[in-house]
Design an enzyme around this catalytic site. Structure first.
Site, mmCIF file in Angstrom:
data_model
loop_
_atom_site.group_PDB
_atom_site.id
_atom_site.type_symbol
_atom_site.label_atom_id
_atom_site.label_comp_id
_atom_site.label_asym_id
_atom_site.label_seq_id
_atom_site.Cartn_x
_atom_site.Cartn_y
_atom_site.Cartn_z
ATOM 1 N N ASP A 1 -9.998 -1.123 -33.201
ATOM 2 C CA ASP A 1 -9.750 -0.208 -31.517
ATOM 3 C C ASP A 1 -8.782 1.299 -31.448
ATOM 4 O O ASP A 1 -9.121 1.502 -32.589
ATOM 5 C CB ASP A 1 -8.631 -1.126 -30.761
ATOM 6 C CG ASP A 1 -8.141 -2.606 -30.938
ATOM 7 O OD1 ASP A 1 -9.725 -3.007 -29.977
ATOM 8 O OD2 ASP A 1 -7.490 -3.181 -30.901
ATOM 9 N N THR B 1 2.837 6.131 -15.448
ATOM 10 C CA THR B 1 3.155 6.441 -15.954
ATOM 11 C C THR B 1 2.984 4.857 -17.060
ATOM 12 O O THR B 1 3.994 4.065 -16.752
ATOM 13 C CB THR B 1 4.292 6.965 -17.318
ATOM 14 O OG1 THR B 1 4.427 8.553 -16.823
ATOM 15 C CG2 THR B 1 4.360 7.268 -18.720
ATOM 16 N N HIS C 1 -13.031 -5.472 0.245
ATOM 17 C CA HIS C 1 -13.636 -4.323 0.713
ATOM 18 C C HIS C 1 -13.035 -4.630 1.991
ATOM 19 O O HIS C 1 -12.747 -3.479 3.097
ATOM 20 C CB HIS C 1 -15.104 -4.796 -0.016
ATOM 21 C CG HIS C 1 -16.116 -3.655 0.731
ATOM 22 N ND1 HIS C 1 -16.551 -2.527 0.146
ATOM 23 C CD2 HIS C 1 -16.399 -3.527 2.095
ATOM 24 C CE1 HIS C 1 -17.216 -2.229 0.921
ATOM 25 N NE2 HIS C 1 -17.090 -2.393 2.321
ATOM 26 N N GLU C 2 -13.782 -5.284 2.759
ATOM 27 C CA GLU C 2 -13.249 -5.537 3.832
ATOM 28 C C GLU C 2 -11.825 -5.037 4.933
ATOM 29 O O GLU C 2 -11.901 -4.531 5.653
ATOM 30 C CB GLU C 2 -13.761 -6.552 4.800
ATOM 31 C CG GLU C 2 -15.646 -7.402 4.547
ATOM 32 C CD GLU C 2 -16.476 -6.097 5.183
ATOM 33 O OE1 GLU C 2 -16.083 -5.417 5.667
ATOM 34 O OE2 GLU C 2 -17.271 -6.038 4.563
ATOM 35 N N HIS D 1 -11.414 -1.805 4.552
ATOM 36 C CA HIS D 1 -12.443 -1.495 6.319
ATOM 37 C C HIS D 1 -11.109 -1.314 7.541
ATOM 38 O O HIS D 1 -10.744 0.029 8.218
ATOM 39 C CB HIS D 1 -13.495 -1.796 6.554
ATOM 40 C CG HIS D 1 -14.353 -0.941 5.933
ATOM 41 N ND1 HIS D 1 -14.587 0.025 5.530
ATOM 42 C CD2 HIS D 1 -15.699 -2.240 5.230
ATOM 43 C CE1 HIS D 1 -16.122 -0.148 5.113
ATOM 44 N NE2 HIS D 1 -16.383 -1.170 4.554
#
EC number: 3.4.24.40
Length: 491
Positions: free
Chosen positions: A348, A337, A186-187, A190
């Protein structure tokens, strides 16, 4: 997590007011949030148009240096106490996180060795991004970072990333799937120019998800969000992403362009992964995969064969898959793709895409949709429901257990003269005679098959007596559509 974002030069005494704080206050409303598509969300997260090439210089490759200085002194430039160097585990995960960003966009990172530096002179370090820890009992932030092109009080404060171990000890023990790794990714986002999806920072009376700018502001879509994935219907069971997610890819490629050299070969994601990347790799049925794929070419595969839960596997770009007991935890970026999918031990549901897919159900009672393309579909063991789609499709059967009389597969859209049913492996591995012989009625001989068609219901039935122990079939497929025994089988 967050950043302080400077619109204009301000005094250093004001900068501390812009840093992350730990308190988050919720003020929910009944506001109906607009939905942002892939491109719109990406541009919104990158809305400052700030890159290491300059303000408003977007879509161009960048070369970015970074360092882990040996911090000294009592304060950093933002008034936080006791700066000190990243430990080796933090450095390892910072490097992995930098690699994850360069994997998707045209950013080349170079590490530069830096010695002892007074924290108050961090802006003098001659690298673009610097990492450091803070031990400050009086501080209230968890982590913060500055955008490129951040200037204040006559100083270039760009690219500084600081992590508090006092308010969040997990910052110093990052691992894939934990909050410490998410904080690093995350940081770094930034420091490369990404904003939060909304104009919020922790400690600024953050209003809560329901006052977000748009509906997709959650950690299902972006590591830059403050809001948990469950706000948008996903569930990661306490795990966190360790790499850019769907809208992060859009945002970073908007700023720096797409890295079209990333994985141009035949790549496998999940079990048996050949990527060499931790967040794309599963080795145990308890692993929690959270990723969005960026891949530049080749014939690629999602292999989720080692999971026991019921899964939804979707190969259509922009859609989400439910993998390994999590919900909406895997996605595929636009313009990517993935050709093949392998299911696991559960029941499934698998969706192909417009490519020529190979779709394998594995164990369980699976439902497979080929959609368009010329697909190869192998349901595997269990009572499977198979939709080939609009192309020329081949349905494969390898053993008797793939479609027992008591749990027969159903092919939902067989097109005679176009689709095929491949029994070649079944015949060679199971039949003593190695020959399939179509008959009107079973006579007790091994390798006999009957094929019937009901014009009223448009339904065919293939039955096979593989072993010849009696006059009853061991294997059966129910088929919607007419099947010609002379032309529609591969034997």
């Amino acid at each position: 997590m967050g950043s302080f974002l400077l619109k204009k030069a301000v005094g250093l005494s004001n900068i501390s007011d812009l840093l992350d704080k730990s308190g988050i206050f919720y003020n929910y409303s009944t506001k109906v949030l607009p939905s942002f598509d892939y491109d719109t969300a990406g541009k919104h997260i990158a809305r400052e148009d700030s890159t290491w090439n300059g303000k408003y210089v977007i879509g161009q490759p960048a070369e970015v240096t970074y360092s882990f200085p040996k911090w000294e002194g009592k304060f950093n430039q933002f008034g936080n106490k006791n700066p000190y160097e990243f430990n080796e585990l933090q450095k390892e995960h910072a490097r992995k996180s930098l690699d994850a960003w360069s994997d998707i966009a045209n950013i080349k990172f170079t590490e530069v060795a830096v010695g002892n530096v007074d924290g108050m002179k961090a802006s003098d370090v001659k690298t673009d991004i610097t990492f450091g820890n803070i031990y400050d009992p009086n501080g209230t932030f968890q982590a913060y970072a500055t955008l490129p092109n951040t200037y204040a009080y006559g100083k270039d404060l760009s690219g500084q990333a600081w992590f508090s171990d006092y308010h969040y000890a997990g910052n110093t023990t990052p691992e894939l799937g934990n909050y410490g790794r998410l904080t690093i990714i995350h940081e770094i986002g930034h420091t490369l120019g990404l904003m939060h999806p909304g104009d919020y920072n922790a400690g600024q009376n953050v209003p809560g998800y329901l006052k977000s700018d748009y509906a997709e502001d959650s950690r299902q879509y972006t590591v830059m969000s403050y809001w948990d994935e469950y706000e948008t219907g996903a569930h990661f069971q306490g795990a966190y992403a360790g790499a850019p997610l769907l809208h992060d890819i859009s945002a970073m490629q908007y700023l720096y362009g797409a890295n079209t050299t990333t994985r141009t070969g035949d790549d496998v994601y999940g079990f048996n992964s050949n990527t060499g990347i931790d967040y794309y790799t599963a080795t145990d049925s308890n692993d929690k995969l959270i990723f969005s794929v960026w891949d530049s070419g080749g014939n690629d595969t999602f292999d989720f064969s080692g999971f026991y839960q019921d899964q939804l596997i979707d190969l259509r770009a922009g859609n989400f898959s439910d993998v390994g007991g999590l919900q909406k935890n895997v996605s595929i970026a636009q313009n990517v793709t993935i050709e093949n999918a392998i299911g696991g031990f559960g029941n499934d549901i698998i969706h192909g895409n417009d490519a020529d897919n190979t779709l394998i159900g594995g164990e369980g009672d699976d439902i497979i949709y080929g959609h368009s393309g010329n697909n190869t579909i192998y349901g595997g063991r269990g009572q499977d429901t198979l939709h080939g789609g609009t192309g020329s499709n081949t349905f494969i059967y390898k053993e008797i257990a793939d479609s027992l009389v008591t749990a027969a597969d159903k092919i939902m859209d067989f097109k005679t003269g176009i689709d095929k049913i491949d029994l070649s492996t079944l015949i060679q591995d199971t039949f003593s005679s190695k020959i399939l012989n179509f008959v009107d009625n079973f006579t007790g001989n091994a390798g006999e098959a009957t094929l019937s068609y009901n014009e009223v219901t448009n339904a065919s039935e293939l039955a096979i007596n593989a072993y010849g122990y009696n006059y009853n079939p061991d294997f059966k497929i129910d088929i919607v559509g007419f099947v010609n025994y002379e032309t529609d089988f591969i034997v």
